[in-house]
Write a protein that holds these residues in place. Structure first.
Motif: not given
Length: 449
Positions: A254-258, A419-422
């Motif tokens: 989910t987090i990768l998609a968002v 993007s840093t969080i990702n």
């Protein structure tokens, strides 16, 4: 010329769902202006016509999670092709805005279904050592579909075409989508059902028959045994989408998609013309702008196709995200210092597009479709994809407000922060899946308790 294998034919055919996805999404850009003139659309109706496709898309994602496990992957992907064909015919033949909206919604349903089922279908057929490349073909098809729509619109928006269609040049723009839709359906007729889905409904003989037709006997026997064991284990565990063993995996997907969307990719594409103007480039020629962005996007996707299996998903994502963060911080700094004239902003924008195209664009889809077990894959991927489309909506809604309230510099820096969080999440939580079978990936990602 090297002959493609049966597995590659199946995967390339499924990837055409991405081409229709891209075409349907982009065709409205050329058709909107003549539609506005013919039907005297105000800004509210114009927004409704554009956003109706997104509503259909969310409905399509939700429908796929219910339909695919019941009727199978193949019938679901064929259904998405019918949606694209119906949309093309209905939009082209519309005599009112309401009919156009209905046609756009039907096309949106096709986009939603394709965004779930096409990469999943590829994932379940592709050999482990080529799966990253094969799923990346889906993203390549999306970019190709967008470019095809741009070129198709441009070719139709000529004096000779206008002399034939007069003010209704938008009709053939929509109708062109019927051609790849029919080709897609004809090719799907030669594609078998997913053996993993057949095993999940206890049709083991059919699954074995398909496997032994498309891959060598020894490999087929080994893969059939692994699929059977994984299916038996899932029946014993009787897992639901939000069960404890799947929570971390669902969070990652989910987090990768968002965060793929919170990188700002759509905001930069949507508002790119004004940014190009600030860089001193004449953006009145919309086709030139779109072709530049689309070409960089398309060509950079080949990097993912070539390297995602060789160097791994994590490495491509990490390298791409570092490039994305650097370019976003640089763009923000240029706007903050009001140094937007010249070509440095343009270079940073194209660098961002290139980094996205070989990392977040294709590899996010690869990972999301790999990490879930077969018994909950369609529900899990549909949930992640639904969250992705919600993120698309959020970006579309809030970017104009952020531009007005905070300014372009802070908008770029906010995208850089996401993007840093990702990057941190991928660094800490995402395990390498390159070269592993789906059953081996399940062992690595899904907690036994």
């Amino acid at each position: 010329m090297k002959k493609i294998s049966k597995q590659e034919f199946i995967c390339l055919t499924a990837a055409l769902g991405g081409l229709l996805f891209g075409f349907d999404t982009a065709v409205i850009s050329g058709a909107l202006s003549p539609i506005k003139i013919q039907f005297s659309l105000n800004s509210g109706m114009e927004g409704w016509l554009v956003s109706s496709g997104l509503i259909g898309c969310i409905s399509g994602v939700a429908a796929t999670s219910m339909v695919s496990d019941k009727i199978g992957r193949k019938k679901t992907i064929i259904l998405s092709a019918w949606m694209f064909l119906a949309s093309a015919i209905l939009c082209a033949g519309s005599f009112s805005v309401s009919m156009l909206v209905i046609g756009r919604m039907i096309g949106g349903i096709g986009v939603g279904m394709a965004s779930v089922i096409s990469p999943m279908f590829i994932t379940e057929f592709a050999p482990a050592e080529k799966r990253g490349r094969m799923v990346s073909y889906y993203q390549l098809s999306i970019t190709a579909g967008i470019l095809l729509a741009y070129f198709s619109n441009a070719l139709l928006d000529t004096r000779s075409a206008q002399s034939i269609f007069q003010t209704e040049i938008w009709r053939p723009m929509f109708l062109v989508m019927a051609i790849p839709s029919v080709i897609f359906m004809l090719l799907l007729a030669k594609v078998p059902e997913s053996p993993r889905w057949l095993i999940s409904i206890n049709e083991k003989q059919k699954a074995a028959s398909i496997l032994f037709k498309i891959i060598p006997p020894e490999t087929a026997a080994r893969e059939f045994k692994a699929m059977e064991e994984a299916a038996d284990k899932s029946r014993q565990n009787s897992r639901s989408l939000f069960s404890k063993p799947l929570r971390l995996t669902l969070f990652i997907g989910t987090i990768l998609a968002v965060l793929q969307q919170f990188s700002g990719i759509n905001a930069i594409i949507y508002y790119g013309p004004s940014i190009f103007e600030k860089a001193g480039i004449d953006s009145q020629n919309a086709l030139l702008f779109q072709v530049i962005i689309g070409s960089v996007n398309l060509l950079s996707t080949f990097i993912a196709i070539k390297w995602t299996d060789k160097y791994g998903r994590r490495k491509l994502m990490i390298i791409g995200l570092i490039g994305i963060i650097v370019s976003l911080l640089g763009c923000g700094w240029l706007f903050y210092t009001d140094y937007t004239q010249g070509y440095l902003l343009l270079i940073l924008m194209l660098f961002f597009i290139a980094c996205f195209a070989f990392s977040l664009g294709p590899v996010t889809w690869v990972i999301i479709n790999e990490i879930f077990p077969t018994d909950v894959r369609v529900k899990s991927v549909a949930f992640c994809t639904l969250m992705l489309w919600v993120a698309v909506w959020m970006v579309g809604q809030f970017v104009p407000w952020l531009l007005e309230q905070a300014g372009a510099a802070w908008l770029f820096w906010i995208f850089a922060a996401f993007s840093t969080i990702n990057l941190i999440i991928i660094w800490k939580l995402v395990k390498e899946t390159s070269g592993k079978t789906l059953e081996e990936i399940e062992e690595a990602f899904v907690s036994p308790h």
